[in-house]
Design a protein around this motif. Sequence first.
Motif, mmCIF file in Angstrom:
data_model
loop_
_atom_site.group_PDB
_atom_site.id
_atom_site.type_symbol
_atom_site.label_atom_id
_atom_site.label_comp_id
_atom_site.label_asym_id
_atom_site.label_seq_id
_atom_site.Cartn_x
_atom_site.Cartn_y
_atom_site.Cartn_z
ATOM 1 N N VAL A 207 25.320 6.782 0.002
ATOM 2 C CA VAL A 207 24.181 5.885 0.176
ATOM 3 C C VAL A 207 23.889 5.977 1.299
ATOM 4 O O VAL A 207 24.207 5.978 2.681
ATOM 5 C CB VAL A 207 24.809 4.533 -0.787
ATOM 6 C CG1 VAL A 207 26.138 4.168 0.741
ATOM 7 C CG2 VAL A 207 24.238 3.382 -0.547
ATOM 8 N N GLY A 214 19.345 -0.452 -0.159
ATOM 9 C CA GLY A 214 20.321 0.590 0.229
ATOM 10 C C GLY A 214 19.609 2.187 -0.886
ATOM 11 O O GLY A 214 18.721 1.654 -1.647
ATOM 12 N N GLU A 215 19.891 3.001 -0.920
ATOM 13 C CA GLU A 215 19.165 3.777 -1.762
ATOM 14 C C GLU A 215 20.579 4.850 -1.741
ATOM 15 O O GLU A 215 21.243 5.062 -1.047
ATOM 16 C CB GLU A 215 17.950 4.818 -1.099
ATOM 17 C CG GLU A 215 17.245 5.740 -1.738
ATOM 18 C CD GLU A 215 16.457 6.427 -1.065
ATOM 19 O OE1 GLU A 215 15.691 7.180 -2.288
ATOM 20 O OE2 GLU A 215 16.630 6.690 0.056
ATOM 21 N N ILE A 216 20.269 5.176 -2.950
ATOM 22 C CA ILE A 216 21.392 6.219 -3.591
ATOM 23 C C ILE A 216 21.246 8.064 -3.625
ATOM 24 O O ILE A 216 20.220 7.814 -4.120
ATOM 25 C CB ILE A 216 22.253 5.543 -4.930
ATOM 26 C CG1 ILE A 216 23.272 5.095 -4.401
ATOM 27 C CG2 ILE A 216 23.488 6.976 -5.769
ATOM 28 C CD1 ILE A 216 23.675 3.614 -5.830
ATOM 29 N N LEU A 238 29.609 3.785 -5.369
ATOM 30 C CA LEU A 238 28.480 4.200 -4.330
ATOM 31 C C LEU A 238 27.412 2.925 -3.354
ATOM 32 O O LEU A 238 27.424 1.619 -2.675
ATOM 33 C CB LEU A 238 27.484 4.932 -4.684
ATOM 34 C CG LEU A 238 27.418 6.696 -4.357
ATOM 35 C CD1 LEU A 238 26.813 7.379 -5.065
ATOM 36 C CD2 LEU A 238 28.116 6.825 -3.208
ATOM 37 N N GLU A 239 27.633 1.476 -4.840
ATOM 38 C CA GLU A 239 26.970 0.685 -5.113
ATOM 39 C C GLU A 239 27.914 -0.887 -4.105
ATOM 40 O O GLU A 239 26.915 -1.766 -3.309
ATOM 41 C CB GLU A 239 26.563 -0.445 -6.709
ATOM 42 C CG GLU A 239 25.690 0.551 -7.330
ATOM 43 C CD GLU A 239 25.993 -0.072 -8.934
ATOM 44 O OE1 GLU A 239 24.855 0.937 -9.380
ATOM 45 O OE2 GLU A 239 26.629 -0.711 -8.982
ATOM 46 N N ALA A 242 27.267 0.522 -0.584
ATOM 47 C CA ALA A 242 26.068 -0.467 0.007
ATOM 48 C C ALA A 242 25.684 -2.019 -0.186
ATOM 49 O O ALA A 242 25.266 -2.607 1.264
ATOM 50 C CB ALA A 242 24.323 -0.393 -0.574
ATOM 51 N N VAL A 250 19.714 -1.893 -3.966
ATOM 52 C CA VAL A 250 19.524 -0.868 -3.970
ATOM 53 C C VAL A 250 18.945 0.163 -5.003
ATOM 54 O O VAL A 250 18.251 0.017 -5.977
ATOM 55 C CB VAL A 250 20.988 0.636 -4.167
ATOM 56 C CG1 VAL A 250 21.966 -0.071 -3.428
ATOM 57 C CG2 VAL A 250 21.493 -0.131 -5.829
#
Length: 291
Positions: A207, A214-216, A238-239, A242, A250
């Motif tokens: 992330v 945020g970007e995964i 991952l969330e 973030a 995200v």
Amino acid sequence: MTVDTSVMRKFNMSYVRRVGALEDSFLGSGLPYGTARILYEIGLGAHTVQDLRTRLGGLDSGYVSRMLRTLESKGYVAMDRDPSDGRRRLVALTEDGLKQWDDLERRSEEHAHLLLDPLTQRQRDRLNEALATADLLVRAATITIEQVDPRDPMAQEAMGHYFAEIGDRFGFTVGDEGFGDDPSLRAPHGAFFVAASDGAPVASGAVREFDGTGEIKRMWVDPAWRGAGLGSRLLRHLEAEALRLGHTVVRLDTRDVLSEAIGMYERAGYERIDRYNDNPHATHFFRKELG
């Protein structure tokens, strides 16, 4: 005690007794189960004490050392310091240890036949399918997801698998885009995570901050582990990261051929949005508000 835990606990007690794990001499090998398992793992390729601890779920180093001393005293294992790193201890089976390993393998095969032979072929097929599913789900449930530097060898190995697979799925070679030198996937801008089993990566993802949200990125799960919920668990991880980094939204991108990933994102509450980046390989774009 719930119905689910009751079934699990009953199976654990029943199986441990039937495979002989409670006996002082596991399968008549002259070794208790724990020591026999250490010998077995060395024969499978564990070359250091750390390898053994990793393969066996982080066993206490003192406990592992005591079992290794037992094997060494029996002449089954030779131990030495790694000449390239004096802090690391190398382990290897001796000639007698290899014979003991072969004998243990033979005894294990014979015992498995004792359990299977009374069953019909249909019952064997049901049992094999059930055990394979149970093994996958239990391993997926107990695996740990660890943050690592993206330049770490474990991360690089995971990304090697990632780029090889998407290149195969996309039908053309996809470069690594300078993955190992991407500062956006390292603190304080982002984070990279790896899930490993038996010392090898089986899932990974990252992330980062991108254009204010945020970007995964780089989500990958080993094909052998798919269907066990590990991808969804990694996505939730991952969330959470973030959110920890201060993002309440995200986004991510993917490609139409990755239908299983698209399905996972939609089940996780992601909504489709217009293109937000210039990734030439992406065809689908998603967004999710984090609660």
